[in-house]
Design an enzyme around this catalytic site. Sequence first.
Site, PDB file in Angstrom:
ATOM      1  N   ASN A   9       0.918  -1.225  -0.039  1.00 21.95           N
ATOM      2  CA  ASN A   9       0.158   0.007  -0.094  1.00 21.95           C
ATOM      3  C   ASN A   9       0.994   1.221   0.033  1.00 21.95           C
ATOM      4  OD1 ASN A   9      -1.962   2.133   0.536  1.00 21.95           O
ATOM      5  ND2 ASN A   9      -2.483   1.454   2.396  1.00 21.95           N
ATOM      6  N   LYS A  11       0.069   4.088  -0.195  1.00 22.99           N
ATOM      7  CA  LYS A  11      -0.494   5.353   0.190  1.00 22.99           C
ATOM      8  C   LYS A  11      -0.357   6.564  -0.546  1.00 22.99           C
ATOM      9  CE  LYS A  11      -0.151   2.938   4.703  1.00 22.99           C
ATOM     10  NZ  LYS A  11      -0.097   3.136   6.193  1.00 22.99           N
ATOM     11  N   HIS A  93      -9.334   0.900   5.388  1.00 19.86           N
ATOM     12  CA  HIS A  93      -8.354   1.110   5.712  1.00 19.86           C
ATOM     13  C   HIS A  93      -8.176   2.132   7.035  1.00 19.86           C
ATOM     14  CE1 HIS A  93      -3.950   2.299   6.577  1.00 19.86           C
ATOM     15  NE2 HIS A  93      -3.724   1.293   5.860  1.00 19.86           N
ATOM     16  N   GLU A  95      -6.554   4.522   7.793  1.00 19.27           N
ATOM     17  CA  GLU A  95      -6.545   6.054   7.793  1.00 19.27           C
ATOM     18  C   GLU A  95      -7.846   6.579   6.979  1.00 19.27           C
ATOM     19  OE1 GLU A  95      -2.749   5.409   5.454  1.00 19.27           O
ATOM     20  OE2 GLU A  95      -1.861   4.755   7.528  1.00 19.27           O
ATOM     21  N   GLU A 163      -4.961  -5.026  10.633  1.00 22.90           N
ATOM     22  CA  GLU A 163      -3.895  -4.091  11.029  1.00 22.90           C
ATOM     23  C   GLU A 163      -4.184  -3.023  12.095  1.00 22.90           C
ATOM     24  OE1 GLU A 163      -1.981  -2.718   6.977  1.00 22.90           O
ATOM     25  OE2 GLU A 163      -3.986  -1.678   7.074  1.00 22.90           O
ATOM     26  N   GLY A 169       2.672   2.274  10.593  1.00 23.04           N
ATOM     27  CA  GLY A 169       3.473   3.456  10.550  1.00 23.04           C
ATOM     28  C   GLY A 169       4.313   3.942  11.668  1.00 23.04           C
ATOM     29  N   SER A 209       3.799  -1.981  10.171  1.00 22.66           N
ATOM     30  CA  SER A 209       5.245  -1.804  10.345  1.00 22.66           C
ATOM     31  C   SER A 209       5.925  -3.369  10.052  1.00 22.66           C
ATOM     32  CB  SER A 209       5.705  -1.820  11.989  1.00 22.66           C
ATOM     33  OG  SER A 209       5.219  -0.188  12.259  1.00 22.66           O
TER      34      SER A 209
HETATM   35  P1  13P Z   1       3.084   0.474   7.769  1.00 20.98           P
HETATM   36  O1  13P Z   1       3.881  -0.646   6.948  1.00 20.98           O
HETATM   37  O2  13P Z   1       3.834   1.678   6.986  1.00 20.98           O
HETATM   38  O3  13P Z   1       3.219   0.425   9.076  1.00 20.98           O
HETATM   39  O4  13P Z   1       1.715   0.659   6.953  1.00 20.98           O
HETATM   40  C1  13P Z   1       0.903  -0.483   7.244  1.00 20.98           C
HETATM   41  C2  13P Z   1      -0.319  -0.028   6.238  1.00 20.98           C
HETATM   42  O5  13P Z   1      -1.003   0.433   6.874  1.00 20.98           O
HETATM   43  C3  13P Z   1      -0.854  -1.155   5.184  1.00 20.98           C
HETATM   44  O6  13P Z   1      -1.944  -0.702   4.576  1.00 20.98           O
END
Ligand code: 13P
Length: 247
Positions: A9, A11, A93, A95, A163, A169, A209
Amino acid sequence: SGKFFVGGNWKCNGTKDSIAKLVSDLNSATLEADVDVVVSPPFVYIDQVKSSLTDRIDISGQNSWVGKGGAFTGEISVEQLKDLGCKWVILGHSERRHVIGEKDEFIGKKAAYALSEGLGVIACIGEKLEEREAGKTFDVCFAQLKAFADAVPSWDNIVVAYEPVWAIGTGKVASPQQAQEVHVAVRGWLKKNVSEEVASKTRIIYGGSVNGGNSAELAKEEDIDGFLVGGASLKGPEFATIVNSVT
Ligand code: 13P
């Protein structure tokens, strides 16, 4: 259960130049054959990625509109994602849930619409830190799962991504045991509330992560069927290492 599945992803990251470099690194990477590999670029770069990336890797949208396209300023429709060659879409997701404010029911409707149009859905669930600390991890994940289950007619084309928000992140990856515990619970929920077949067939992938240094340990867990990778998916060789951590 099922083929190992690894999604990247990206983002809201990248430029035409950085994405050209990433695609070129992915094109020259050696990827284990028995893994479904998907990347999810920002919408505006999907066409660039589709026309330059190896067909070995499928493409996903990071979100989609809840119904047919039309007068919905700033949205991207399922039809448009398909037109650009996407096979998947990421929905729910954290976010989108916690930064943008999307709610369970809306996300469920999006999933139902995307599936009805033939897109696969990467259905994301996960608890926040305060929810985990309050002992509510399963309650939160089950409520999010139920919203998907109530909306979709079939689980054939769904991958569940667990997740935990506190791991996204942050560099604070869930331990293999923490992830496995939730994956088992999710599978148990599917068995009880959907069917035994769906529980055993549905891939449950972990995100938060994940990197080239921790993916192999996580992948050893029985119920971890792959990963959804954020930051580390922006580096081609590291993403390949994660793909190849399939056991
Ligand atoms: P990170 O791998 O940067 O922690 O993000 C995970 C994520 O949100 C994948 O959709």
